[in-house]
Scaffold this active site. Structure first.
Site, PDB file in Angstrom:
ATOM      1  N   GLU A 333     -49.694 -28.286  28.770  1.00  0.00           N
ATOM      2  CA  GLU A 333     -51.020 -28.078  28.143  1.00  0.00           C
ATOM      3  C   GLU A 333     -50.824 -27.186  26.927  1.00  0.00           C
ATOM      4  O   GLU A 333     -51.521 -26.180  26.749  1.00  0.00           O
ATOM      5  CB  GLU A 333     -51.974 -27.419  29.145  1.00  0.00           C
ATOM      6  CG  GLU A 333     -52.069 -28.170  30.473  1.00  0.00           C
ATOM      7  CD  GLU A 333     -53.004 -27.510  31.485  1.00  0.00           C
ATOM      8  OE1 GLU A 333     -52.924 -26.286  31.641  1.00  0.00           O
ATOM      9  OE2 GLU A 333     -53.819 -28.228  32.100  1.00  0.00           O
ATOM     10  N   CYS A 429     -61.312 -25.005  35.325  1.00  0.00           N
ATOM     11  CA  CYS A 429     -61.428 -23.867  34.422  1.00  0.00           C
ATOM     12  C   CYS A 429     -62.441 -24.133  33.314  1.00  0.00           C
ATOM     13  O   CYS A 429     -63.148 -23.231  32.870  1.00  0.00           O
ATOM     14  CB  CYS A 429     -60.074 -23.522  33.826  1.00  0.00           C
ATOM     15  SG  CYS A 429     -59.231 -24.908  33.091  1.00  0.00           S
TER      16      CYS A 429
END
Lengths: 639, 639
Positions: A333, A429
């Site tokens: 990521e 998240c």
């Protein structure tokens, strides 16, 4: 650094939002997203991935009860990133190692929301969660349900991969938001107890560790500003100073020896003040860079600020999508190398753009430079908003610039690209991060110091402070027209960010331009009329970006536009804009004249100019894509 | 299927190659590749990945010795794909589970090479390996060093993932090649003993399994043709018939239950005769499809042939790179979905294109259709040749169409893309596969039946058979000129494939065109002069392929060309061909007029026509790329 001039952002209570574009979005967050997430945290949303978040706090609370009764609780292994029904005991911790943080982020959003719009029921819900959370805290202040449930003895034994310090950071930020909204000190006191434990545990002559996933640094600075307790600031600085030193703490704690390559992911490959390039996990990166800016400012540390500037420039000029998305690779990521910004493989996590906004505001508070507000705007109006559906009930984690639903299903290289927003994520998240940002939008509009009020975003607001009472009426998105009605209390300077997208603007007062701001001396009450000419524009990407050669993006004001299959049919790659297109703008939609290539069924054939037919191409704002079911989407179009 | 007409390829001994383009390549294979691989199999190449291949046969031989002495050998786990110094006992098997096959492929290449060019030393080396191999065979015929060394009791227990039947297939093919070259039956007898064991083990009322990695099917058919033993053919057919039936054998052997999705990789999701699309691991795919063609022909099975045709069409029209590369995704080294042919992420394994040539020849032997020869040519002159360096000492496993060395290093999505050829691979399937194909090139040029001699490739050759003595003098690559000098023994039809790239050609005799071949009645000895006009061409890719919108490839004759940084500087994406370029061809190099965009340092800016400068762009044959060190390369160029 001649432009260095400190300012502070205005707080929620000082700024009320009333904006034709934003009202419905903040309202969706307040009335849908926050209540939805309240249920999601308790696993009460049908068909959504399980969170386990509140369940873990309840389990941990029971462990604490046992301990108080002198009963030694059962232990479970602490060896996974994600725990679920299949890989762990039902009495053990469930979910991701950072699952606690979702409750804190939700509470943070609730705190901001309550400040904007008091709601007794919501306050009660928050208090309900706060009670559950506080019951899960150990006497020494430690609070991480994974370790409390599974194995207290292993606390702080794996800073690299486990997220106790990360959860602490969100706890502190949530606690501050709730305290400022309701005056309820319970969570704040708990957070301070945890902070005290952290300050006692980490530092010179103590454990020389630092967070694997940054955020505790930012949170400790915030806690310092609230409480005045210097240790919090010092520990934040210690984390920054210690990071990336050799031997690597992340090696030492595991008893291994590895190279810098292993720690790019955590931005721990070299000390932060030597870093010049944004690398590694993008969310971690921008959280670290935000904290670096905090510390640079708190200690007036030019060396550290220079590192922040280098990293900022690297992101803005080489590693950011036109949508304000950052972190272009799914692998880790992470930030990829310079100019590696593929459209169809993009990661561009919603959280990363939120973190970029945190970083941008901190930089804007140190230095007068309109770029910070520009990037904040780019991220906010495009990638951040795209993270949420119209109804606030589904979310994007990843924000690609080109989508072919077939590819997402059949091509494993694109399995991270979802063609429609998801109800919830096991690793959730982004949705609560989005809720806390939108709920505190008021704090990203203005910064000020003794002399100057800086306007970074043109969002309709009413504010009252020692300088003036100001009503900002904004039609920024629709027409670019903005009015300030100023009731002056004392002379001050109004600094208006001139948006980077705007070539032509009128301001009804005399102004001086400096560092991208128009400075206006305000000596008396008055109305100021501004017209930012919002035109449809064709934007090209540097030809160093291989994915966009021969293509353009369409923008209008701060909004990046895109084309969708729902409007333009399948095979969006066969569309082409006229070289000098005529645009028609109406109700947020752009129509442009262009061409559609005839479908070419032969795989390889002798080149002839494409067989094209005139057509009208319809563009919608990027943030709005994917609200009409699964379909192709593209930001860039051939020209 | 009105064009169905069986033919057989001519064998090595019937066709001698003498060709200005190929002589040096076949010579490199004979004098460099084969001796190099002899050493590589024994781990005697400095700096190359270890093979362990011969070492495993020696270890297995020692196990057999122990068994003969009644000593029970030590056992080791059989639970990995790759075994090395770090993860297994030094006395255990090392390397990949299919490591044995490299020796067999090398022997196959040696057999072909000896038929083309007898070499006593090489024959001795082959015999040395054959002796080592045969000592490793169990009394019952079983020969797979992994199981013999590590655990005989587990033989045939994991057909899905382990490669005993695959190794058998290569063993049989190697044995046949050696036998045909030297008359040495030792390996052939060993292969037949193993084949007998396989026929006794698998079938109706026996174990209803089939190979996880196909090739045994093809090999059994070859062995049947050599020995006349019907069981071999029947077992091959059984493997085809059983594959993909429910319940899945690969489920049964593991005691699990899974869905079709799990078996696309092995082409075992549905029965082969129901398959219409090329899916899964590309090498496995084309090996299966080749065997399907074998069985379709042997049993005159139109249903199975229809499946072959559907799959063929799917590959040729939707899943093949312009270079003849197939299997566009690294994930599973697999076919992706239709038209998903990214340049910079391509897998396009050398072995897959070799397998495509196997499939093509088998299809050409069933049906008169010039497409088969066209695709064979495309794969051969581009991806297959690209697999090897000029000196035959380094190899590509993956054959991308666009390379940025920086990306291969920094972008984990591209870690499979090597910017330079490697010395050897721990998983070294490609180099020996290439050696066996190039060494048997003679077998891919002609097919014939009673009436007709089909010319599929224009490679300079001399052949003698019952119809004629023919000398084909070929300047196919350089000028497109080809001459047949025919000494006729009896009247026959000569069928010349008209290459798909050729729009204009002259043949000195009267001909009829059918299914892409020019048919010429030969009634007497004569010379035939053919001129295939070989022009530089711009080729476009279907606009369904997203990666190539607005771009073209340059070809001349069968060769696809590319641009390299060594000739054209960095940032190849900034080059653009003129819409109607003037080409200059000299010594295999193409020069074209075009433009170079000025580098654009601003990431996002208002669109203006690119700032361009005229330049000459140099193209080299694709197969030749990467011979001048690490540099950028691209097949497609903007137009």
């Amino acid at each position: 650094m001649n432009s260095k001039e400190f300012s502070n952002h205005l707080k929620i209570n000082d700024v009320k939002i009333n904006d034709p574009f934003w009202n419905k979005i903040t309202e969706v967050v307040r009335t849908n997203v926050i209540p939805y997430q309240y249920l999601a945290l308790q696993d009460k949303i049908d068909g959504a991935d399980k969170s386990y978040c509140i369940e873990n706090f309840i389990k941990a609370g029971k462990v604490i009860e046992k301990l108080k009764k002198g009963i030694e609780p059962e232990k479970f292994p602490v060896d996974k990133w994600e725990y679920n029904e299949n890989n762990c005991d039902k009495n053990a911790f469930h979910g991701w190692v950072f699952q606690d943080s979702d409750a804190y982020k939700w509470l943070e959003a609730v705190g901001y929301s309550l400040q904007n719009h008091y709601d007794k029921t919501l306050e009660e819900k928050a208090n309900e969660y706060i009670d559950i959370i506080c019951k899960a805290q150990l006497d020494n202040g430690y609070l991480d349900t994974l370790y409390i449930i599974n194995d207290r003895d292993k606390a702080f034994s794996n800073l690299k991969d486990y997220h106790e310090l990360y959860c602490f950071g969100h706890m502190a930020e949530g606690a501050l938001s709730i305290y400022n909204a309701t005056g309820n000190r319970k969570l704040l006191d708990a957070a301070c107890r945890f902070a005290d434990l952290i300050c006692d545990t980490f530092g010179e002559n103590k454990i020389k560790g630092y967070p694997g996933h940054e955020i505790a640094e930012m949170a400790l600075v915030k806690l310092y500003h609230q409480t005045g307790k210097k240790e919090y600031l010092e520990t934040a600085k210690f984390f920054i100073d210690e990071r990336g030193k050799r031997p690597y703490y992340f090696d030492t704690e595991r008893g291994v020896e590895s190279t810098a390559d292993n720690y790019h992911y955590n931005q721990a490959h070299i000390p932060p003040r030597k870093q010049k390039e944004a690398v590694g996990h993008a969310v971690r990166g921008v959280y670290l860079y935000s904290a670096m800016a905090d510390i640079a400012r708190a200690y007036n540390d030019d060396g550290l600020f220079d590192a922040c500037k280098s990293i900022w420039n690297n992101i803005e000029n080489k590693k950011m999508y036109i949508t304000g998305g950052i972190g272009s690779t799914v692998d880790g990521e992470a930030f990829s190398f310079d100019y590696d910004l593929p459209n169809d493989l993009a990661y561009a996590e919603t959280c990363a753009s939120i973190g970029l906004i945190f970083f941008a505001r901190r930089m804007a508070e140190i230095e007068i430079n309109a770029h910070y507000g520009d990037v904040m705007e780019r991220a906010l109006y495009n990638t951040v908003l795209s993270g949420m559906s119209e109804d606030g009930k589904s979310f994007f984690y990843v924000n690609p610039l080109e989508v072919l639903p077939e590819a997402s299903k059949l091509d494993s290289r694109k399995r991270h690209i979802k063609p429609v927003r998801q109800k919830w994520f096991s690793c959730a998240c982004c949705p609560p991060n989005l809720a806390r940002l939108i709920s505190s939008l008021n704090e990203y509009i203005y910064t000020e110091n003794d002399n100057t009020l800086f306007v970074n975003q043109y969002i309709g607001t009413e504010l009252e402070n020692s300088k003036a009472h100001i009503v900002l009426t904004s039609y920024y998105i629709e027409s670019g027209n903005v009015t300030f009605k100023i009731n002056c209390k004392k002379p001050f300077t109004l600094a208006l960010r001139i948006p980077s997208w705007c070539d032509e603007y009128k301001i009804s007062e005399k102004f001086d331009i400096k560092n991208g701001y128009a400075f206006i001396e305000i000596k008396e009450s008055k109305n100021i009329f501004i017209q930012f000419k919002a035109e449809v524009k064709l934007i090209k990407c540097s030809n160093r970006v291989r994915a966009n050669i021969g293509k353009v993006a369409v923008t209008r004001g701060p909004l990046v536009y895109c084309i969708e299959e729902a409007d333009n049919g399948k095979n969006l790659q066969m569309l082409r804009l006229s070289a000098t297109p005529h645009f028609k703008y109406e109700n947020g939609i752009i129509l442009a004249d262009g061409f559609r290539e005839k479908e070419d069924d032969i795989l390889y054939s002798e080149y002839t100019s494409p067989n094209i037919k005139e057509c009208t191409i319809k563009f919608i704002p990027y943030y709005h894509w994917g609200n009409r079911g699964e379909n192709e989407m593209s930001v860039y179009i051939k020209i």
